[in-house]
Scaffold this active site. Sequence first.
Site, mmCIF file in Angstrom:
data_model
loop_
_atom_site.group_PDB
_atom_site.id
_atom_site.type_symbol
_atom_site.label_atom_id
_atom_site.label_comp_id
_atom_site.label_asym_id
_atom_site.label_seq_id
_atom_site.Cartn_x
_atom_site.Cartn_y
_atom_site.Cartn_z
ATOM 1 N N TYR A 76 -4.067 5.176 7.835
ATOM 2 C CA TYR A 76 -5.410 4.369 7.989
ATOM 3 C C TYR A 76 -6.006 4.769 9.494
ATOM 4 C CZ TYR A 76 -3.369 1.270 4.763
ATOM 5 O OH TYR A 76 -2.901 0.761 3.361
ATOM 6 N N VAL A 98 1.505 -3.219 4.130
ATOM 7 C CA VAL A 98 1.787 -4.365 4.862
ATOM 8 C C VAL A 98 2.689 -5.254 4.508
ATOM 9 C CG1 VAL A 98 -0.726 -4.371 5.119
ATOM 10 C CG2 VAL A 98 0.098 -5.650 3.264
ATOM 11 N N SER A 149 1.026 -1.221 0.044
ATOM 12 C CA SER A 149 -0.048 -0.092 0.094
ATOM 13 C C SER A 149 0.794 1.269 0.003
ATOM 14 C CB SER A 149 -0.973 0.226 1.201
ATOM 15 O OG SER A 149 -2.004 -1.021 1.108
ATOM 16 N N TYR A 206 -3.829 -3.370 -9.832
ATOM 17 C CA TYR A 206 -3.594 -2.947 -8.392
ATOM 18 C C TYR A 206 -2.998 -4.024 -7.770
ATOM 19 C CZ TYR A 206 -5.146 -2.248 -3.547
ATOM 20 O OH TYR A 206 -4.704 -1.979 -1.997
ATOM 21 N N LYS A 213 0.362 3.425 -2.989
ATOM 22 C CA LYS A 213 -0.796 4.220 -3.221
ATOM 23 C C LYS A 213 -0.722 5.899 -3.267
ATOM 24 C CE LYS A 213 -3.760 0.949 -0.673
ATOM 25 N NZ LYS A 213 -4.543 0.700 0.425
#
Length: 415
Positions: free
Chosen positions: A251, A269, A74, A199, A77
């Site tokens: 997050y 992660v 991630s 993705y 992103k």
Amino acid sequence: MSGDERSRLLGAAVDDALADALGEVAASVRGGRVADYIPELADADPDGFGVSIASVLGRVYGAGDVAAEFTIQSASKPFVYAFASDELGGEAVHRRVGVEPSGEPFNAISLDAQGRPENPFINAGAIVTTSLVPAADADERFARIRDALSRFAGRELDLDDEVYRSEAVTGHRNRALAGLALAVGSLATADVDSATDPYFRQCSLVVTTEDLALMGATLANGGVHPLTRDRVVSERAARDTLSVMATCGMYDRSGAWAFRVGMPAKSGVGGGIVAVRPGEFGVGVYSPPLDEAGNSLRGVAMLEALSDRFGLHMFDHTRVPTSPVGEASVDRETRTVTLALRGELDFLAAEQAVHDAGRLVLHVDARALRLDFTDVTLITAVAEQLLRTTAAAAEEAGLDVEFPGAPQGFDRGIG
């Protein structure tokens, strides 16, 4: 001592400071759990731990496992979001994805009142952002994303096929999120796989802490890579990306992160975190064990330590700004005030220069004002506007105004 020797000495000092911080965190922070919901990630070495810093001037420092390779996950992103924003414009992107913190886990079903995912960094929003990258099919979309992320890193990034296949086999929730986005009209592709397959692959690109640091430094440098000098994205896209990183990058721990660390950041992660000190440098951290929110446990602790130890919080302000006026002089015979400006002129510097100019003009009842830009290295748009307005006001008051060394077109509309 030669210049090269001094440079190596200073570099070693930075490396040593990073090594000290890393050693303290490694000794004091235990626990966490390596991600295993993607089976291939479960094999990561839980003891791997490294940190790199890359300055906007192109210097790179590091400590620990800086050569360890891991998948970006991630942490990709922000860079895909920046790329999509640069390609389409921010308004087009935000018709389909919002910018509000969700306050929920990364894989939550989180839509706003308009049916958009809350932000581009939760999985639902990231899949929508990926779908926005213009391409004829999934393969071309990934190829364009891979090229963009490679330009951010300054080298071609490899794909970990085993991690990609593992993500594709187990990515049912992400496909469900993409299906929901398609149902509410947020997804930009006609089918789920055209968005989710690129993705999964973007998350499976292999990086090191140095790559993440240079990618962050590119955002810190307004979209220009500090080593290759390649303009990867526009300054506006870089700024917008840092804004969302500051509020949504960690997050449901984003608020605590902003309070404790105070740097725009994004975690993955795979154990990586990229953080940015705008205008100064990027930081890449790697440590696989995660906390309950899916952020690297020791990576978070490392960045907290760096922020506290070196005063990196974006709301820290302990420095007294240097005067933008290198020299101020008055020719009594001609009653000319000259301000020799210097360095980087931002709002604060221009405001100080305007204040000094006004004070001197009144003090000597000046007939002329000279703003000398010869030693100015950079001038921001707001600083140029302030100085242009001051110059126009001076001319309107009957002063002769000159601008030796000024940027081209500075005197346009004055006089």
